[in-house]
Enzyme design. Structure first.
Site, PDB file in Angstrom:
ATOM      1  N   THR A 252       2.182   9.988  -2.891  1.00 25.66           N
ATOM      2  CA  THR A 252       2.107   8.539  -2.661  1.00 25.66           C
ATOM      3  C   THR A 252       3.324   7.807  -3.201  1.00 25.66           C
ATOM      4  O   THR A 252       3.453   6.595  -3.022  1.00 25.66           O
ATOM      5  CB  THR A 252       0.850   7.942  -3.331  1.00 25.66           C
ATOM      6  OG1 THR A 252       0.913   8.204  -4.747  1.00 25.66           O
ATOM      7  CG2 THR A 252      -0.416   8.521  -2.740  1.00 25.66           C
TER       8      THR A 252
ATOM      9  N   LYS B  79       0.843  -1.190   0.000  1.00 26.92           N
ATOM     10  CA  LYS B  79       0.000   0.000   0.000  1.00 26.92           C
ATOM     11  C   LYS B  79       0.882   1.244   0.000  1.00 26.92           C
ATOM     12  O   LYS B  79       2.096   1.172   0.255  1.00 26.92           O
ATOM     13  CB  LYS B  79      -0.933   0.005   1.205  1.00 26.92           C
ATOM     14  CG  LYS B  79      -0.240  -0.122   2.551  1.00 26.92           C
ATOM     15  CD  LYS B  79      -1.237  -0.247   3.681  1.00 26.92           C
ATOM     16  CE  LYS B  79      -0.526  -0.427   5.015  1.00 26.92           C
ATOM     17  NZ  LYS B  79      -1.488  -0.558   6.144  1.00 26.92           N
ATOM     18  N   HIS B  80       0.276   2.365  -0.293  1.00 25.73           N
ATOM     19  CA  HIS B  80       0.960   3.655  -0.297  1.00 25.73           C
ATOM     20  C   HIS B  80       0.226   4.589   0.656  1.00 25.73           C
ATOM     21  O   HIS B  80      -0.993   4.468   0.846  1.00 25.73           O
ATOM     22  CB  HIS B  80       0.958   4.255  -1.705  1.00 25.73           C
ATOM     23  CG  HIS B  80       1.723   3.449  -2.710  1.00 25.73           C
ATOM     24  ND1 HIS B  80       2.900   3.879  -3.263  1.00 25.73           N
ATOM     25  CD2 HIS B  80       1.477   2.234  -3.259  1.00 25.73           C
ATOM     26  CE1 HIS B  80       3.347   2.977  -4.123  1.00 25.73           C
ATOM     27  NE2 HIS B  80       2.495   1.965  -4.141  1.00 25.73           N
ATOM     28  N   PRO B  81       0.931   5.536   1.262  1.00 29.87           N
ATOM     29  CA  PRO B  81       0.273   6.452   2.212  1.00 29.87           C
ATOM     30  C   PRO B  81      -0.651   7.437   1.500  1.00 29.87           C
ATOM     31  O   PRO B  81      -0.259   8.064   0.511  1.00 29.87           O
ATOM     32  CB  PRO B  81       1.456   7.179   2.865  1.00 29.87           C
ATOM     33  CG  PRO B  81       2.540   7.118   1.836  1.00 29.87           C
ATOM     34  CD  PRO B  81       2.371   5.813   1.129  1.00 29.87           C
TER      35      PRO B  81
END
Length: 210
Positions: free
Chosen positions: A93, A85-87
């Site tokens: 991101t 996942k990415h923030p």
């Protein structure tokens, strides 16, 4: 150099096959993988830091990252397990803003600022249909079924059948009391000779649990 590595993997796969570990020479797996005997990994699979226990198989073109897979699991083709996942709350991101070890090789930060990969735990006797996606950090209970093309974003209870995008529980394979008996029995831990003795009961749950 790439050809040498591929040839090395091919010879390694042939050696593992003699131990009951059948891995296609066209599959890739890194040094962090751990395979028990009597497993099968099909062509063009891509495995990173994966543990697979006995009598499980992985279908054609499947990618798995940071995952433990139990016994008697059936993982279909073109499945994706352990997606990162990415923030969403960072300004960007892109991994170059939160990881000093990213695929681009660009180092803007000194350490990892965001955990983008978490281990997936898949229980015993789990069936994952083709083209399913299982996000990182999830647990899939014993005996669960993941429908083809599903996107799993939450933990899946034992013996649940899930499907859809995002995946939701459609039904359970057995009733609550039957599931309790199966979880207590843990037949997947039986020696193979014991399973052979009771093999004619595996088509009838009541016969197996009484």
């Amino acid at each position: 150099m790439r050809l040498v590595k591929q040839l090395s993997k091919t010879f390694q796969s042939l050696g593992l096959k003699r131990k009951g570990i059948n891995i296609s020479p066209l599959a890739y797996y890194d040094d962090k993988c751990n395979f028990e005997e009597n497993i099968y990994i099909d062509r063009f699979c891509n495995l990173h830091n994966v543990k697979i226990e006995q009598y499980s198989y992985v279908g054609y073109g499947t990618s798995i990252n940071l995952c433990e897979i139990g016994k008697y699991c059936s993982i279909g083709g073109d499945v994706k397990i352990g997606l990162g996942k990415h923030p969403l709350n960072f300004v960007s991101t892109s991994p170059i803003f939160y990881s000093n070890e990213n695929c681009l090789g660009v180092k803007l930060v000194n350490e990892k600022e965001f955990i983008d990969s978490s281990k997936v735990y898949i229980g015993n006797d789990v069936w994952v249909g083709s083209n399913a996606i299982i996000m990182g950090g999830l647990s899939i209970g014993h005996g669960a079924v993941i429908g083809a093309g599903s996107v799993v974003t939450k933990d899946v209870p034992p013996y649940a059948v899930v499907g859809g995008v995002p995946a939701k529980i459609i039904k359970y394979r057995f009733d609550e009391e039957e599931i309790k008996k199966l979880l207590e029995m843990k037949w997947w831990n039986w020696e193979i000779d014991k399973i052979k003795t009771h093999i004619n009961k595996f088509t009838d749950l009541k016969r197996l649990t009484t």
